[in-house]
Design a protein around this motif. Structure first.
Motif, mmCIF file in Angstrom:
data_model
loop_
_atom_site.group_PDB
_atom_site.id
_atom_site.type_symbol
_atom_site.label_atom_id
_atom_site.label_comp_id
_atom_site.label_asym_id
_atom_site.label_seq_id
_atom_site.Cartn_x
_atom_site.Cartn_y
_atom_site.Cartn_z
ATOM 1 N N LEU A 136 42.769 16.189 -18.056
ATOM 2 C CA LEU A 136 43.390 15.184 -17.191
ATOM 3 C C LEU A 136 42.559 14.919 -15.933
ATOM 4 O O LEU A 136 42.405 13.768 -15.508
ATOM 5 N N GLU A 137 41.998 15.983 -15.336
ATOM 6 C CA GLU A 137 41.196 15.791 -14.130
ATOM 7 C C GLU A 137 39.972 14.935 -14.421
ATOM 8 O O GLU A 137 39.633 14.025 -13.650
ATOM 9 N N SER A 138 39.291 15.204 -15.528
ATOM 10 C CA SER A 138 38.134 14.399 -15.901
ATOM 11 C C SER A 138 38.537 12.962 -16.206
ATOM 12 O O SER A 138 37.807 12.023 -15.885
ATOM 13 N N GLU A 139 39.714 12.785 -16.801
ATOM 14 C CA GLU A 139 40.185 11.444 -17.138
ATOM 15 C C GLU A 139 40.451 10.631 -15.873
ATOM 16 O O GLU A 139 40.126 9.440 -15.804
ATOM 17 N N LEU A 140 41.017 11.273 -14.870
ATOM 18 C CA LEU A 140 41.380 10.552 -13.645
ATOM 19 C C LEU A 140 40.205 10.403 -12.681
ATOM 20 O O LEU A 140 39.999 9.335 -12.098
ATOM 21 N N PHE A 141 39.416 11.458 -12.503
ATOM 22 C CA PHE A 141 38.362 11.453 -11.494
ATOM 23 C C PHE A 141 36.965 11.267 -12.068
ATOM 24 O O PHE A 141 36.025 11.001 -11.320
ATOM 25 N N GLY A 142 36.818 11.416 -13.391
ATOM 26 C CA GLY A 142 35.494 11.315 -13.991
ATOM 27 C C GLY A 142 34.736 12.638 -13.907
ATOM 28 O O GLY A 142 35.213 13.613 -13.312
ATOM 29 N N ARG B 297 34.092 13.579 -8.572
ATOM 30 C CA ARG B 297 34.033 13.776 -10.004
ATOM 31 C C ARG B 297 33.907 15.265 -10.328
ATOM 32 O O ARG B 297 33.406 16.051 -9.512
ATOM 33 N N VAL B 298 34.362 15.644 -11.507
ATOM 34 C CA VAL B 298 34.229 17.027 -11.948
ATOM 35 C C VAL B 298 32.738 17.363 -12.040
ATOM 36 O O VAL B 298 31.981 16.653 -12.704
ATOM 37 N N GLY B 299 32.329 18.413 -11.353
ATOM 38 C CA GLY B 299 30.921 18.787 -11.334
ATOM 39 C C GLY B 299 30.105 18.011 -10.326
ATOM 40 O O GLY B 299 28.894 18.239 -10.204
ATOM 41 N N GLY B 300 30.746 17.123 -9.571
ATOM 42 C CA GLY B 300 30.028 16.329 -8.581
ATOM 43 C C GLY B 300 30.120 16.934 -7.196
ATOM 44 O O GLY B 300 30.985 17.769 -6.919
ATOM 45 N N GLU B 301 29.244 16.511 -6.306
ATOM 46 C CA GLU B 301 29.213 17.016 -4.931
ATOM 47 C C GLU B 301 29.345 15.895 -3.906
ATOM 48 O O GLU B 301 29.424 16.158 -2.711
ATOM 49 N N ARG B 302 29.383 14.654 -4.378
ATOM 50 C CA ARG B 302 29.432 13.515 -3.460
ATOM 51 C C ARG B 302 30.809 12.865 -3.527
ATOM 52 O O ARG B 302 31.276 12.468 -4.595
ATOM 53 N N PRO B 303 31.529 12.765 -2.382
ATOM 54 C CA PRO B 303 32.834 12.093 -2.388
ATOM 55 C C PRO B 303 32.664 10.594 -2.651
ATOM 56 O O PRO B 303 31.684 9.974 -2.229
ATOM 57 N N ILE B 304 33.623 10.021 -3.341
ATOM 58 C CA ILE B 304 33.595 8.599 -3.709
ATOM 59 C C ILE B 304 34.842 7.935 -3.141
ATOM 60 O O ILE B 304 35.971 8.370 -3.408
#
Length: 354
Positions: free
Chosen positions: A65-71, A123-130
């Motif tokens: 679900l987290e990947s689906e919503l946030f990528g 995003r999951v595994g990301g470090e930059r806020p979007i």
């Protein structure tokens, strides 16, 4: 996350809920059309030019679900072979519809709340806020206030989403909508199944009217689609599911205190009024929508005393009888005696002159 183009506006959530089955169960009903309501809100809002993205929170496993919503970013987990954009980003400048939010896990609720408060995601595994700019519309078939009391839904998220609450009643509580819904679903089924006509008999209409519709609008849609598929263009009781053929007749007649014929007349009148409204009062078009002849519609309009727009003289019979009776001979005309004497004299004169 806002309701307008301005980043300073406050976000709001419309929680579309439905009629309670019982106080003990604390459950509400499915199939009342909450996604259709979300679509209507989106189309009539300032964000209508943006996308409407829907997510069923109950249908997606908690781990996805987290990947689906946030990528997620490439390589964030096993199988993440490429970067994926989440639903929040896809709904940018539009509307994000979170269906069945009452089934969302508590851990995910905390992340949703943070995204709403900060108007940004990672995003999951990301470090930059979007940064994200979306309107949230949340729907559930449960009573969220009860889930909060039971510790199954975060109170802070509940109050954050509790901006405007809309209740969608079950179909049995809004039977006035039944004629319009029947017309709409018959038209869609006819087009989808490539049928030249799709109409419903008086007996089948009785079955639809007295059914309790536990599956609400979704059940009605699928029942009519199946009936059109099984019928030859005219839906009869035998084309409906057995439970609908026999359910609720005695109970509803007792509760209403009215005869079945009176109830069916009301439904017929509502269907005619709805068809006339869609046809701008043109009876030929209304008859076509109802799947009946213009003569039959004219008769029913007179029967119910409906004030319809006059479009000409009453329709003629569709066909003449196969054979007409022989013409009756004209009886002889009796003449007075004086007229007979004058006729004899004229005949004699003509013979003497000859």
């Amino acid at each position: 996350m806002t309701t307008s183009r301005s980043s300073s506006a406050r976000p709001w959530g419309a929680r579309a809920t439905k009629s309670r089955l019982s106080r003990r169960s604390r459950r509400r009903e499915s199939g009342t059309g909450k996604e259709l309501l979300a679509q209507a809100i989106h189309r009539r809002s300032a964000r209508k030019d943006g996308p409407l993205v829907a997510v069923n929170c109950a249908a997606i496993p908690e781990g996805l679900l987290e990947s689906e919503l946030f990528g997620h970013e490439r390589g964030a987990f096993t199988g993440a072979v490429r970067t994926r954009v989440g639903r929040f980003e896809l709904a940018r400048a539009g509307t994000l519809f979170l269906d069945e939010i009452g089934d969302m896990p508590l851990g995910m609720q905390a992340k949703i709340l943070r995204a709403i408060e900060e108007r940004r995601i990672e995003r999951v595994g990301g470090e930059r806020p979007i940064d994200v700019d979306v309107r949230i519309i949340a729907a559930t078939n449960q009573t969220l206030s009860h889930l909060v009391e039971e510790g199954r839904f975060r109170a802070d998220l509940f109050y954050r989403l509790h901006g405007i609450q809309l209740r969608l009643p079950p179909l049995r509580e809004r039977l006035d909508d039944l004629p319009e819904l029947i017309n709409t679903f018959l038209d869609r089924a006819r087009s989808k199944l490539s049928r030249t006509t799709a109409t419903i008999s008086h007996e089948a209409l009785q079955c639809l009217w007295v059914h309790a519709w536990p599956g609400n609008v979704r059940e009605l849609k699928h029942v009519l689609e199946g009936a059109v598929l099984l019928s030859d263009g005219v839906i009869r009781p035998e084309h409906l599911p057995p439970t609908i053929q026999t359910s609720g007749v005695k109970e509803r007649a007792t509760a209403s205190g009215r005869s079945l014929d009176e109830t069916i007349d009301d439904v017929e009148r509502q269907m005619i009024l709805a068809a006339l409204g869609r046809a701008d009062g043109v009876q030929v078009r209304a008859a076509r929508l109802l799947g009946i002849t213009e003569q039959s519609l004219w008769y029913r309009i007179k029967k119910h005393g409906i004030q319809a727009r006059v479009t000409g003289s009453p329709p003629a019979l569709s066909s003449l009888p196969a054979s007409l009776p022989a013409a009756r001979p004209t009886p002889p005309v009796e003449q007075p005696v004086s007229a007979e004497l004058d006729l004899d004299r004229s005949v004699k004169r003509s013979r003497s002159s000859a």
